[in-house]
Write an enzyme that holds these catalytic residues in place. Sequence first.
Site, PDB file in Angstrom:
ATOM      1  N   HIS A  75      17.475 -47.084 -11.639  1.00  0.00           N
ATOM      2  CA  HIS A  75      16.646 -48.246 -11.925  1.00  0.00           C
ATOM      3  C   HIS A  75      16.875 -48.475  -9.589  1.00  0.00           C
ATOM      4  O   HIS A  75      17.874 -49.358  -9.898  1.00  0.00           O
ATOM      5  CB  HIS A  75      16.247 -49.284 -12.451  1.00  0.00           C
ATOM      6  N   HIS A 115      15.176 -34.163 -13.615  1.00  0.00           N
ATOM      7  CA  HIS A 115      16.868 -34.447 -13.586  1.00  0.00           C
ATOM      8  C   HIS A 115      17.463 -34.642 -14.902  1.00  0.00           C
ATOM      9  O   HIS A 115      18.204 -35.101 -15.328  1.00  0.00           O
ATOM     10  CB  HIS A 115      16.932 -36.304 -13.036  1.00  0.00           C
ATOM     11  N   ASN A 172      19.584 -38.816  -3.345  1.00  0.00           N
ATOM     12  CA  ASN A 172      19.824 -37.365  -3.769  1.00  0.00           C
ATOM     13  C   ASN A 172      20.615 -36.270  -2.696  1.00  0.00           C
ATOM     14  O   ASN A 172      21.154 -36.956  -1.698  1.00  0.00           O
ATOM     15  CB  ASN A 172      18.111 -36.614  -3.239  1.00  0.00           C
TER      16      ASN A 172
HETATM   17 FE1  HDE Z   1      13.207 -40.233  -9.029  1.00  0.00          FE
HETATM   18  N1  HDE Z   1      12.926 -40.466 -11.105  1.00  0.00           N
HETATM   19  N2  HDE Z   1      11.771 -40.892  -8.199  1.00  0.00           N
HETATM   20  N3  HDE Z   1      13.847 -39.817  -7.055  1.00  0.00           N
HETATM   21  N4  HDE Z   1      15.361 -40.221  -9.343  1.00  0.00           N
HETATM   22  C1  HDE Z   1      13.567 -40.076 -12.253  1.00  0.00           C
HETATM   23  O1  HDE Z   1      14.226 -41.762 -13.833  1.00  0.00           O
HETATM   24  C2  HDE Z   1      10.490 -41.883  -9.158  1.00  0.00           C
HETATM   25  C3  HDE Z   1      12.646 -40.120  -5.745  1.00  0.00           C
HETATM   26  C4  HDE Z   1      16.232 -39.223  -8.400  1.00  0.00           C
HETATM   27  O2  HDE Z   1      20.919 -39.446 -13.054  1.00  0.00           O
HETATM   28  C5  HDE Z   1      13.639 -40.676 -13.665  1.00  0.00           C
HETATM   29  O3  HDE Z   1      15.412 -42.152 -15.348  1.00  0.00           O
HETATM   30  C6  HDE Z   1       9.306 -41.251  -8.561  1.00  0.00           C
HETATM   31  C7  HDE Z   1      13.767 -39.870  -4.457  1.00  0.00           C
HETATM   32  C8  HDE Z   1      17.675 -39.329  -9.297  1.00  0.00           C
HETATM   33  O4  HDE Z   1      19.870 -40.571 -14.648  1.00  0.00           O
HETATM   34  C9  HDE Z   1      11.649 -41.375 -12.951  1.00  0.00           C
HETATM   35  C10 HDE Z   1       9.664 -41.210  -7.660  1.00  0.00           C
HETATM   36  C11 HDE Z   1      14.804 -39.947  -4.930  1.00  0.00           C
HETATM   37  C12 HDE Z   1      17.045 -39.160 -11.033  1.00  0.00           C
HETATM   38  C13 HDE Z   1      11.628 -41.179 -11.784  1.00  0.00           C
HETATM   39  C14 HDE Z   1      10.881 -40.568  -7.419  1.00  0.00           C
HETATM   40  C15 HDE Z   1      14.719 -39.638  -6.727  1.00  0.00           C
HETATM   41  C16 HDE Z   1      15.800 -39.577 -10.328  1.00  0.00           C
HETATM   42  C17 HDE Z   1      13.389 -39.220 -14.303  1.00  0.00           C
HETATM   43  C18 HDE Z   1       8.482 -41.089  -6.460  1.00  0.00           C
HETATM   44  C19 HDE Z   1      15.816 -39.646  -4.456  1.00  0.00           C
HETATM   45  C20 HDE Z   1      18.063 -39.139 -11.650  1.00  0.00           C
HETATM   46  C21 HDE Z   1      14.523 -40.280 -15.569  1.00  0.00           C
HETATM   47  C22 HDE Z   1       8.217 -42.226  -5.546  1.00  0.00           C
HETATM   48  C23 HDE Z   1      15.784 -40.750  -3.129  1.00  0.00           C
HETATM   49  C24 HDE Z   1      18.751 -40.181 -12.184  1.00  0.00           C
HETATM   50  C25 HDE Z   1      14.583 -41.398 -15.065  1.00  0.00           C
HETATM   51  C26 HDE Z   1      19.869 -40.179 -13.182  1.00  0.00           C
HETATM   52  C27 HDE Z   1      15.163 -39.473 -12.197  1.00  0.00           C
HETATM   53  C28 HDE Z   1      10.875 -41.214 -10.461  1.00  0.00           C
HETATM   54  C29 HDE Z   1      11.211 -39.816  -6.495  1.00  0.00           C
HETATM   55  C30 HDE Z   1      16.350 -39.773  -6.990  1.00  0.00           C
HETATM   56  C31 HDE Z   1      10.689 -40.850 -13.581  1.00  0.00           C
HETATM   57  C32 HDE Z   1       7.710 -42.005  -9.379  1.00  0.00           C
HETATM   58  C33 HDE Z   1      12.796 -39.678  -3.818  1.00  0.00           C
HETATM   59  C34 HDE Z   1      18.731 -38.940  -8.842  1.00  0.00           C
HETATM   60  O5  HDE Z   1      11.789 -42.455 -13.256  1.00  0.00           O
END
Ligand code: HDE
Length: 755
Positions: A392, A128, A200
């Site tokens: 978060h 993202h 999402n």
């Molecule tokens: Fe994320 N995801 N994600 N994700 N995600 C990040 O956090 C992660 C997942 C989503 O505009 C990171 O600050 C793991 C689902 C958005 O700043 C990180 C898993 C969904 C955004 C991270 C998921 C999301 C992130 C990268 C699997 C939809 C952007 C930078 C367990 C419900 C937020 C950060 C923004 C961002 C980890 C799965 C949505 C690496 C480990 C499912 C919208 O922490």
Amino acid sequence: MTETNPAAAAAEHPDAQDSAAPGREIPGAPSSVPPPVAEPVEPGAPVPPKPDQRGPQTYSPTGQKTGIAQKEVAQGGDRLTTAQGTRLYDTDHSLKAGPRGPSLLQDHHLREKITHFDHERIPERAVHARGAAAHGVFQGYGTARGICKAAFLGEGVRTPVFVRFSTVLGSRGSADTVRDTRGFATKFYTDQGVFDLVGNNIPVFFIQDAVKFPDIVHAAKPHPDREIPQAQSAHDTFWDFVSLHTEATHHTLWNMSDRGIPRSFRMMEGFGIHTFRLVNAEGASTLVKFHWKPRLGVHSQVWEEAQLTAGMDPDFHRRDLADAIEAGALPQWELGVQTFPDTEDQTFAGIDLLDPTKIVPEELAPVKPIGLMTLDKNPSNYFAETEQVAFHPGNLVPGIDVTNDPLLQGRLFSYLDTQISRLGGPNFPQLPINRTHTPVNDMLRDGMHQTAVHRGVAPYRPNSLDGGCPFTAGADAGAYIEFPEPLAATAKVRDAAATFDDHFSQARLFWLSMTPTEREHIIAAYTFELAKCREPAIRERVVGTLANIDGELCGQVAAGLGLPAARPAAALDDPDPSPALSQLGRRWPVDGRTIGIVIAEGQDLSGVRTVRQAILEAGMVPLVIAARAGTRDADGDPVAVQRTFATARSIEFDAILVAGAPAPASDAYGARDAKADDELARAGVDSRVLLLLTEAYRHGKALGAWADGADALEAVGIATDSPGVVAGDQAAPVLERVKELLGGHRVWDRFTPSV
Ligand code: HDE
């Protein structure tokens, strides 16, 4: 959906004073008053503040209003200084031993300026990375009161929000319109603390367990050897992974559908994906799935258009969002919930609510609206706000709790962890964009980039030295108390529930819910992406997977790849389709849509003036397209030209009106403008206009013509009685009909589907 007056809503917003008259008095902002030709050398009075250098909202790191004047935390004064506030007399030359001599190590200004610059970038998000954001306000309807005690959901309660939309795969500088999932993350600054809904635009995910997240991301990111391709899934490692890991099938199908290429952030749904738990004042729990429903409907680009846009305007989505807000066409979404009883097995209609690869069709559990979000203010500094915002899923407020979805559980760890390296330490909640609007008394101390000067001697509990302060609160005083979910006696395992083994039934449900047009797009997307894979075995494996979704999908993709169709592993079910999954067949508001108006030199402009006014009154954007820039001033009522034949490209317009048949302009030849087709020029109409019309036609856009405009359509072989083409004598009725067509987004009946 509830109607509100966006302008009134904006005025009532807590930050309204900051959003007044955006950009008018800002140096460098677009303005009707041209700037002076030469650079001023003395400060004029008054020196306008530079809004992008203003200080943050003056909350203290503890969330209290500090009363600090902006100038004390921001850049101010009219003279250039060092970071220590000493005035400088020159910033164009480094200190040298003579005009041609070497630079001197003692040049503190040089070293300070360059050192700061060297450290301007921070690590981009691991996923993202590419995003755009806006401020806004959320207003609760009060309809959730029976199931949720969160105060911000109360009737009429207004809560400031910050929303960041993103692509997942691309790096920070990648294009907006790639085929990908979009992030839709919302920070609610509620009176009970920050609540983040980090969702999402697709309601399911590739994996069921967080431990697989590095695998899917490594597979989808560019290949590690050459770091290509950027921001896309059309490559071997992605398809290798998803074909071997079939729980990704449902999400992949959504990505290959039109949902993967949204027309605008304003036209996307948002989903919390996981099942969450709401808790009411009596302590009763209800399971829910969150949905954001856009007021403008869910719309997409077509694939060729998305590809062109990535080159012509890689900032297409972020520009669209910022322009719409600045123009007062404020984007709105209704927040809704599907509710499910919190039963012991946590399933609904046979669907495992803890499995993030499954949806619950809206026909089985309708989405109940609980509030309205309006985005009304653009960020004033991309880095400070959009880049530094840290979401978060564990940022929760009383009344909202998590479930044991194993994907959500892993996320509860990941987001806090990632910010520590991305934002350089544990004090990122003190950054202005991340600060809660409530008092903070957390007893967390020190660390990198500590901006608070903490008082008191006893940052520990229990203490007597600080009078025992701070004190814990009970539920009646707004404390967050986790729902006491009973857990069955069990054993430690690395395993998942048996229901998680079903990887195909909902992919089939999605496919069966698509209209023929949408199915054509899905077939084309799979065929395109797989044709980009080099490994034949990967293509074959995906074709094998598709057989488990649908025979026709599998057969058509296989045919496109020159492969035999595969057979399903088991007989396919025929679930009832869910019409809510389809984007087509409904009518939507046309606010903010862009209409191009092609004019010829010397033509009568009265019709153009009429439609331009009518387009503005309908809340849309008229852009006049002509051979040259400037204004046309036939009758003392000038018509400004916003695009020339050299700069206009169909991707920018949702519909095109043709007011005349412009003759080839003086630059309409291939040696000058490669878009100009010397062959077509013989038609007597500028060939760039013909390209514009052909592309718009191919992309299913409405076309309207009056006066000589129909000649231009004919010159390129577009019959005036084809679907979505309106020709008439008068401009106004042509526009009316085009507006109706825009309400359906595209003219899909122009093309006959074969599936
Ligand atoms: Fe994320 N995801 N994600 N994700 N995600 C990040 O956090 C992660 C997942 C989503 O505009 C990171 O600050 C793991 C689902 C958005 O700043 C990180 C898993 C969904 C955004 C991270 C998921 C999301 C992130 C990268 C699997 C939809 C952007 C930078 C367990 C419900 C937020 C950060 C923004 C961002 C980890 C799965 C949505 C690496 C480990 C499912 C919208 O922490």
